[in-house]
Design an enzyme around this catalytic site. Structure first.
Site, PDB file in Angstrom:
ATOM      1  N   GLY A   1       0.596  -1.220  -0.122  1.00  0.00           N
ATOM      2  CA  GLY A   1      -0.068   0.029  -0.036  1.00  0.00           C
ATOM      3  C   GLY A   1       0.691   1.088  -0.019  1.00  0.00           C
ATOM      4  N   ASP A   2       1.983   1.061   0.791  1.00  0.00           N
ATOM      5  CA  ASP A   2       2.779   2.298   0.618  1.00  0.00           C
ATOM      6  C   ASP A   2       3.424   2.615  -0.770  1.00  0.00           C
ATOM      7  OD1 ASP A   2       2.899   2.976   3.619  1.00  0.00           O
ATOM      8  OD2 ASP A   2       3.642   0.764   3.894  1.00  0.00           O
ATOM      9  N   ARG A   3       3.722   1.628  -1.414  1.00  0.00           N
ATOM     10  CA  ARG A   3       4.490   1.688  -2.646  1.00  0.00           C
ATOM     11  C   ARG A   3       3.448   2.314  -3.595  1.00  0.00           C
ATOM     12  NH1 ARG A   3       9.029   2.526  -5.119  1.00  0.00           N
ATOM     13  NH2 ARG A   3       7.567   4.065  -5.704  1.00  0.00           N
TER      14      ARG A   3
END
Length: 460
Positions: free
Chosen positions: A257-259
């Site tokens: 999700g961060d990527r």
């Protein structure tokens, strides 16, 4: 252009080793720990990813003056950090992995805390952003009233990607896109998110995205659905757009999700529209997991193993020039990539330190080549080009000629096929205007997209 990440930071600790036996005390695996890695998590992980891609990034957060906080600060070395004080212990998440498989996670100090104060320096850093990512991990930074008031105003000026958290604050109105996973989306919409935790189903993604569009008043909602990819819903047309993810084998989805949020911001600030940005971001999140996820991230100060650290063309060109390198560019439609293309691109890349391909958009190809073209859409064509070792970045342009794109990029060398040899290149005068030069590389007339297309028609 600087990207600002604002949100909560976490110290992630990875304990890795092998599990070859069960404990005599209970039927649980014994992990012989052979490696310990401490890294920045939460908003810190997003910032670290962007810095690893070569982007100028500022992290706006709060930090506690404790041992874990000092380890976090060390893990963020090289990133511009604007941090206010936190009076609560630094949250720590410790993951135990046997090989590539997660075994258990321990959380320390990760509960709810009062909303922290923000400093004037934190607010000033946000005002200088070209794009903003709000990485909300439920520790209160995104709930600060002053910060939210500023974000609501900035949403009218710069793209804001909001990565929400079930324990966090609602996004402010007007942000470009909110990126919940399916469980978070259902929980935020009040439709019960627990049953969707760990589910590979995309059930109800479009419906819940519609509820959240009304609830959050964002321009778009991108609901991620695990291995199925994501569903994009925009205010302007309310038409769900499913985005398939490439199939990958990944043991640990941590950091996906961060990527995704980081990639979305990069592509939005580069001028791509939201749908193209979302497609790229979904693919880049999948590629991140396929490469090993968070375990594959380099240590602070160690560059990623790639020829260049960003594929954003303008930033790449500036970085190469600042280091005394030569920027090479070429252009075309590249509709059905073939051996002639690859040979010419390889030859062009050898003329300098990076190669940027100026790619005709779908609309441009349609006008130039006729109503049956392009055969492949611009996103697929760009993806194939970027998969080549010799291509460092792709710059999509809508005009019939690449002049406007060239004027923005200003390469040192503009390359065409030597079918132009002896003729004056159409872009020669423009390129000479900033001191650049035009060169030709071998052209392979027996290999062409038109020929391939004709051959395909005969066998279809």
């Amino acid at each position: 252009m600087r990207i600002v990440v604002v949100g909560d930071v976490i110290l992630d600790v990875d304990l890795s080793g092998d599990a070859t036996r069960l404990s005599p005390d209970a039927p649980v695996p014994v992990v012989d720990v052979t490696g310990v890695k401490r890294r920045a998590g939460g908003a810190g992980l997003v910032a670290r990813m962007l810095a690893g891609d070569g982007w100028p990034v500022t992290l706006v957060t709060v930090l506690a003056d404790d041992d874990a906080g000092r380890q976090l600060e060390a893990a963020l070395a090289g990133i511009r950090l604007v941090a206010g004080p936190s009076t609560f212990p630094t949250p720590v998440k410790t993951r135990v992995r046997a090989g590539t498989h997660p075994v258990v996670r321990f959380d320390q100090g990760c509960g709810r805390v009062p909303v922290p104060d923000v400093t004037p320096a934190m607010l000033r850093a946000l005002e200088k952003a070209g794009a903003i990512i709000v990485a909300d991990y439920g520790r209160g930074v995104a709930a600060n009233p002053q910060l939210r008031e500023l974000l609501a105003r900035l949403a009218e000026e710069v793209p804001i990607v909001w990565d929400p958290h079930p324990a966090g604050a609602h996004p402010v109105p007007g942000v470009a896109v909110v990126t919940p996973n399916l469980a978070e989306a259902h929980k935020a919409a009040g439709s019960g998110g627990d049953k969707f935790v760990g589910s590979a189903s995309a059930d109800g993604a479009a419906e819940v995205a519609g509820i959240l569009l009304d609830q959050w008043s964002s321009h778009a909602v991108l609901v991620t659905t695990g291995e199925h990819g994501a569903t994009l819903l925009r205010q302007r047309d309310r038409m769900p757009r499913p985005i398939a993810a490439p199939r990958v084998e990944a043991g640990d989805p941590c950091g996906a999700g961060d990527r995704l949020a980081a990639s979305l911001a990069v592509h939005l600030v580069a001028g791509r529209d939201l749908e193209d940005s979302a497609v790229l971001a979904v693919h880049e999140a999948a590629n991140f997991l396929a490469a090993g996820g968070v375990a594959s991230l380099p240590e602070p100060g160690v560059p990623a193993k790639r020829r260049h650290r960003t594929t954003e063309p303008l930033l790449l060109a500036r970085s190469v020039r600042e280091n005394g390198g030569t920027v090479v560019a070429t252009g075309g439609c590249f509709d059905l990539l073939h051996a002639g293309h690859v040979r010419s691109l390889t030859a062009a890349s050898e003329l300098g330190d990076c190669l940027v391909v100026c790619l005709n958009s779908d609309a441009s190809v349609h006008r130039l080549k006729g109503e049956q073209r392009p055969i492949m859409n611009q996103q697929d064509r760009a993806e194939l080009l970027l998969a080549l070792e010799c291509v460092d970045a792709v710059m999509i342009f809508d005009e019939d000629t690449p002049e406007a794109a060239l004027d923005r990029l200003r390469p040192d060398i503009w390359v065409k096929g030597d079918d132009y040899k002896g003729a004056k290149l159409p872009e020669a005068e423009l390129v000479a205007g900033w001191g650049g030069r035009c060169m030709t590389v071998p052209y392979y007339p027996a290999r062409s997209t038109t020929g391939l297309a004709e051959a395909l028609r005969k066998v279809s």
